[in-house]
Design an enzyme around this catalytic site. Structure first.
Site, PDB file in Angstrom:
ATOM      1  N   GLY A 175       0.766  -1.234   0.000  1.00  0.00           N
ATOM      2  CA  GLY A 175       0.000   0.000   0.000  1.00  0.00           C
ATOM      3  C   GLY A 175       0.798   1.285   0.000  1.00  0.00           C
ATOM      4  N   ASP A 176       2.108   1.210   0.254  1.00  0.00           N
ATOM      5  CA  ASP A 176       2.937   2.426   0.256  1.00  0.00           C
ATOM      6  C   ASP A 176       4.341   2.095  -0.230  1.00  0.00           C
ATOM      7  OD1 ASP A 176       3.503   5.122   0.617  1.00  0.00           O
ATOM      8  OD2 ASP A 176       4.039   4.900   2.724  1.00  0.00           O
ATOM      9  N   LEU A 177       4.402   1.377  -1.329  1.00  0.00           N
ATOM     10  CA  LEU A 177       5.688   0.928  -1.853  1.00  0.00           C
ATOM     11  C   LEU A 177       6.347   2.058  -2.633  1.00  0.00           C
ATOM     12  CD1 LEU A 177       7.293  -1.755  -1.818  1.00  0.00           C
ATOM     13  CD2 LEU A 177       6.368  -2.212  -4.089  1.00  0.00           C
ATOM     14  N   ASN A 181      10.840   3.263   1.137  1.00  0.00           N
ATOM     15  CA  ASN A 181      10.288   2.150   1.913  1.00  0.00           C
ATOM     16  C   ASN A 181      10.816   0.801   1.455  1.00  0.00           C
ATOM     17  OD1 ASN A 181       8.871   3.608   3.758  1.00  0.00           O
ATOM     18  ND2 ASN A 181       6.871   3.379   2.777  1.00  0.00           N
ATOM     19  N   ASN A 208       2.446   4.123  -6.330  1.00  0.00           N
ATOM     20  CA  ASN A 208       3.260   5.155  -5.694  1.00  0.00           C
ATOM     21  C   ASN A 208       4.678   5.204  -6.257  1.00  0.00           C
ATOM     22  OD1 ASN A 208       3.421   7.315  -3.954  1.00  0.00           O
ATOM     23  ND2 ASN A 208       3.938   6.089  -2.166  1.00  0.00           N
TER      24      ASN A 208
END
Length: 288
Positions: A175-177, A181, A208
């Protein structure tokens, strides 16, 4: 550990529970306190304690537990709002990309993504549905001081509505790659950190990447880079190229809305300006 942003003291209970002998504060954010800690046996780990604003990160912890180290850091232990995490190292993919270039960086992204999306056990119930994740895009309206945002956000909303209504290959998502990260330096190589913990269409999990890394706007709005990423991710995820692009544009709109929700004026938000520039270029590549 208290909830106040000014306090960076680890509670005695947490020290005893996880045999922490020393700690170094890595980050004090509105949502959490993050330490690199040394335990009594000499091993290192990362301690993350969520503040009240960080409660939305709990699904990410469920995702880490579910993935059990396959493409991600391991969740070693959890107690209330505190988590003990595998220390994956200090080298971010953003810094690696500066030294080795886009192509080498994308090889790593592809490997991490493949491991993140490998088959696993039944999805945990705590994950956030993708339509809820997109809530800010549907409730945020630019005010009269932000006329440049009206039409692009409406366009992103239309794409998001279509995509959310026709999801397939639904699975747990990081969800936030993005490039900050994905980290390395530990014994297990490149791993993803800080997941949002979503459940939804697999194509969203790469959205993202298109707007990253930081301080790389000329690359972010380069049509050739956009096209290369579309081809790469559609092959890995076995989904249509245009679907990858549509999720990237929808996410850019969502990211702008998050920036506005944070209270940063549009004219002062580097993120909002970069995401708007991406939308303007990326939509020229859409097949409408």
């Amino acid at each position: 550990m208290t909830d106040g942003t000014s306090s960076t003291v680890i509670s005695d209970d947490i020290k005893r529970r996880w045999s922490i002998s020393s700690a170094f504060l890595l980050a004090d954010t509105p949502s959490s306190l993050v330490y690199r800690v040394t335990r009594a046996d000499g091993t290192q780990a990362v301690l993350k304690t969520l503040k009240p604003r960080g409660i939305g990160e709990l699904p990410g912890m469920a995702f880490l537990s579910w993935r059990d180290g396959n493409g991600t850091i391991r969740l070693l232990e959890r107690h209330d709002m505190s988590c003990l995490l595998e220390d994956a190292g200090d080298t971010t993919l953003r810094h690696y990309r500066l030294q080795h270039g886009e192509a080498a960086s994308n090889v790593i992204v592809a490997d991490v993504l493949t491991r993140l999306h490998a088959a696993g056990s039944a999805a945990p119930s705590e994950l956030t549905p993708l339509d809820r994740h997109f809530a800010a895009l549907f409730k945020t309206s630019p005010d009269r001081h932000q006329p440049a945002l009206g039409e692009p956000l409406d366009f992103a909303r239309q794409l998001a509505s279509q995509l959310l209504a026709t999801q397939d290959n639904v699975k747990p998502l990081h969800g936030d790659l993005h490039h900050d990260n994905i980290v390395s330096g530990g014994a297990r190589g490149w791993l993803a950190i800080d997941p949002q913990g979503l459940i939804g269409d697999a194509a969203y999990d790469v959205a993202n990447i298109f707007g990253n890394p930081l301080n790389a706007l000329p690359d972010i709005i380069n049509p050739q880079r956009i096209k290369s990423l579309i081809v790469l991710f559609s092959q890995i995820l076995t989904c249509p190229e245009q679907k990858i692009l549509r999720y990237a544009i929808a996410h850019a709109g969502l990211s702008i809305c998050w920036s506005l929700e944070d209270g940063t004026p549009f004219e002062d938000s580097e993120n909002a300006h970069e995401r708007l520039a991406f939308i303007q270029i990326a939509r020229t590549l859409l097949e409408l």
